[in-house]
Enzyme design. Structure first.
Site, PDB file in Angstrom:
ATOM      1  N   ASP A  29      -6.041  19.576  -8.013  1.00  0.00           N
ATOM      2  CA  ASP A  29      -6.980  20.524  -7.435  1.00  0.00           C
ATOM      3  C   ASP A  29      -6.278  21.875  -7.366  1.00  0.00           C
ATOM      4  O   ASP A  29      -5.048  21.942  -7.286  1.00  0.00           O
ATOM      5  CB  ASP A  29      -7.399  20.089  -6.023  1.00  0.00           C
ATOM      6  CG  ASP A  29      -8.459  20.995  -5.431  1.00  0.00           C
ATOM      7  OD1 ASP A  29      -9.643  20.827  -5.791  1.00  0.00           O
ATOM      8  OD2 ASP A  29      -8.120  21.869  -4.622  1.00  0.00           O
TER       9      ASP A  29
ATOM     10  N   HIS B 259      -9.631  21.892   1.568  1.00  0.00           N
ATOM     11  CA  HIS B 259      -9.509  23.198   0.919  1.00  0.00           C
ATOM     12  C   HIS B 259      -8.056  23.661   0.779  1.00  0.00           C
ATOM     13  O   HIS B 259      -7.804  24.850   0.581  1.00  0.00           O
ATOM     14  CB  HIS B 259     -10.343  24.266   1.626  1.00  0.00           C
ATOM     15  CG  HIS B 259     -11.815  23.967   1.604  1.00  0.00           C
ATOM     16  ND1 HIS B 259     -12.547  23.917   0.429  1.00  0.00           N
ATOM     17  CD2 HIS B 259     -12.673  23.676   2.603  1.00  0.00           C
ATOM     18  CE1 HIS B 259     -13.795  23.623   0.721  1.00  0.00           C
ATOM     19  NE2 HIS B 259     -13.900  23.468   2.019  1.00  0.00           N
TER      20      HIS B 259
ATOM     21  N   ASP C 297      -6.699  18.029  -1.159  1.00  0.00           N
ATOM     22  CA  ASP C 297      -7.955  17.770  -1.870  1.00  0.00           C
ATOM     23  C   ASP C 297      -7.709  16.881  -3.092  1.00  0.00           C
ATOM     24  O   ASP C 297      -8.550  16.038  -3.434  1.00  0.00           O
ATOM     25  CB  ASP C 297      -8.605  19.081  -2.301  1.00  0.00           C
ATOM     26  CG  ASP C 297      -9.367  19.753  -1.158  1.00  0.00           C
ATOM     27  OD1 ASP C 297      -9.428  19.170  -0.062  1.00  0.00           O
ATOM     28  OD2 ASP C 297      -9.883  20.864  -1.373  1.00  0.00           O
TER      29      ASP C 297
ATOM     30  N   GLU D 129      -6.621  26.093  -5.735  1.00  0.00           N
ATOM     31  CA  GLU D 129      -7.304  27.092  -4.913  1.00  0.00           C
ATOM     32  C   GLU D 129      -7.209  28.412  -5.659  1.00  0.00           C
ATOM     33  O   GLU D 129      -6.181  28.711  -6.284  1.00  0.00           O
ATOM     34  CB  GLU D 129      -6.669  27.195  -3.531  1.00  0.00           C
ATOM     35  CG  GLU D 129      -6.672  25.890  -2.739  1.00  0.00           C
ATOM     36  CD  GLU D 129      -8.043  25.281  -2.521  1.00  0.00           C
ATOM     37  OE1 GLU D 129      -9.038  26.057  -2.497  1.00  0.00           O
ATOM     38  OE2 GLU D 129      -8.133  24.054  -2.378  1.00  0.00           O
TER      39      GLU D 129
END
Length: 234
Positions: free
Chosen positions: A9, A147, A152, A11
């Site tokens: 994942d 998040h 995640d 960000e």
């Protein structure tokens, strides 16, 4: 059910892989059903992290101030992935960012993957939302830091294993890896005119150069110029 894969994942500073930047990558390498290795790293962006992104992720400009740049982190992540199949929730979003970043640095990143969001949209049509948070709540999967990239990624791996347990026998095609197709286009490098103007601005404003001019894209150069003209530091 796959026993070996990479769940990951990221960000980012926004939704566009052509316009925005990765600020964190989190991944776990699963071998024979067990986590063998982890990847957790911030990436220092070329521009400030917008306040709304900090509000969602909790990642501040101070947290990434001493992080390594994209040019250092992305090659390490590609090496971490080896030849593994990628698993993600809305995996094409994350894959597109990494692939474009890799291509901008002269690397290729062609992968097969499994999308837990795509699976959930078929097997959980009854749920009002198939977001990672809603699915974790549905299956009582604990995600202590939603998040944030690694947490995640770990939640996604648990979600994949749980849905495979319940649905793979009935819907085997949903759990088969397929080639990940990135529709975002690689941004061309910054033009000489852009670079000359950008370097002139940096000198005039007495700013510190924090980017690699050899890997700066046209979009990134435009945003840097705009940020300087609007009074933000590079």
């Amino acid at each position: 059910m796959l026993k070996s894969y990479i769940a990951f994942d990221i960000e980012t500073t926004g939704l566009s892989p052509e316009e925005n930047e990765i600020i964190e990558i989190g991944a776990l390498k699963v071998r024979n059903g067990k986590v063998q290795e982890r990847f957790m790293e911030f990436i220092k962006p070329k521009l400030f992290i917008p306040a709304n992104i900090t509000g969602i992720t909790g990642i501040t400009n101070e947290m990434v101030e001493n992080a390594r740049c994209r040019e250092e982190v992305i090659p390490d992540f590609l090496h971490f992935c080896e030849q593994d199949i990628l698993i993600g929730h809305n995996v094409l979003f994350d894959y597109s960012f990494v692939r474009l970043s890799a291509e901008s640095l002269g690397y290729t990143f062609e992968k097969d993957g499994i999308d837990t969001l795509k699976i959930a949209r078929t097997v959980h049509r009854d749920l009002p939302s198939r977001s990672l948070g809603e699915l974790c709540e549905h299956y009582r999967i604990n995600n202590s830091a939603a998040h944030r990239a690694y947490h995640d990624a770990l939640a996604t791996a648990k979600l994949y294993q749980t849905m495979a347990h319940y649905f793979e026998e009935k819907e085997p095609h949903l759990f088969e890896p397929s080639p990940l197709v990135c529709t975002a286009k690689k941004c061309p490098p910054a033009t000489k005119k852009q670079m000359d103007f950008l370097m002139r601005l940096i000198k005039q404003k007495g700013l510190k150069q924090t980017f690699n001019p050899d890997t700066l894209t046209r979009n990134e150069a435009s945003r840097l110029i705009d940020s300087i003209l609007s009074g933000q530091a590079v």
